[in-house]
Motif scaffolding. Structure first.
Motif: not given
Length: 197
Positions: A38-39, A41-43, A46, A72
């Protein structure tokens, strides 16, 4: 060789399109780095280009630039991310990360023999994707051919007939897959691979 004992992490339920960052989390954790999917996925970088279908053409992001679409939420348009942004993020956590993309599979096997797992892009069923399942998108940096059958796993071992993988969509650790088919699929996606020194 005995497959590497790398952690097996599932991408579901949180990240239906998060196979690449989940496989990266497995790689980093196997190298002793404490970071979760999840970390990552945030970083992960994009590509914010919105999906647009116009005059029979698709306009969307480029996975070489960053993660395309929603990771997600399956109800929203989305795709994935390729080795470039994954390698950048890997290097942030693990300065000795190496991008082996474009190398021969023998180079990948060398890494595995040294006890270092390898992040790769392949197809969802680990065999070549038929031509009719590929589409061409227009992206901000030019056209790209993609397929929804794209998938990312962590390679943990090999022998003469099989490769062993931790698949973020399977509960089976060191799952064995036919090597010949796996390599053909991997090459079809440009032989993308990330590991570390």
């Amino acid at each position: 060789m005995v497959p590497i004992d790398a952690p097996l992490i599932q991408q579901l339920p949180e990240l239906p399109r998060g196979c690449e960052v989940t496989s990266l989390a497995m790689l980093l954790q196997s190298a002793g780095i404490k970071v979760n999917k999840l970390q990552l996925a945030k970083e992960i970088k994009k590509d914010p280009t919105p999906y647009q279908g116009k005059d029979g053409h698709i306009f969307f992001g480029n996975p070489n630039t960053g993660f395309v679409g929603s990771m997600d939420d399956k109800a929203k348009a989305g795709f994935g991310v390729y080795h470039g942004p994954i390698f950048q993020l890997a290097k942030h956590y693990l300065p000795q990360a190496v991008d082996l993309t474009g190398s021969s599979f023998a180079r990948v096997e060398e890494q595995l023999t040294k006890g270092r797992a390898v992040w790769v892009i392949t197809s969802i069923n680990f065999e070549k994707v038929p031509e009719n399942l590929w589409v061409t998108w227009r992206t901000p940096i030019g056209k790209i051919r993609v397929t929804k059958k794209e998938h990312s796993v962590l390679l943990t071992g090999y022998d003469s007939r099989y490769v062993y993988i931790n698949d973020p969509l399977s509960p089976v650790k060191n799952k064995k897959v036919l090597k010949k088919d796996f390599i053909a699929a991997w090459q079809q996606f440009g032989s993308q691979a990330v590991s570390y020194r």
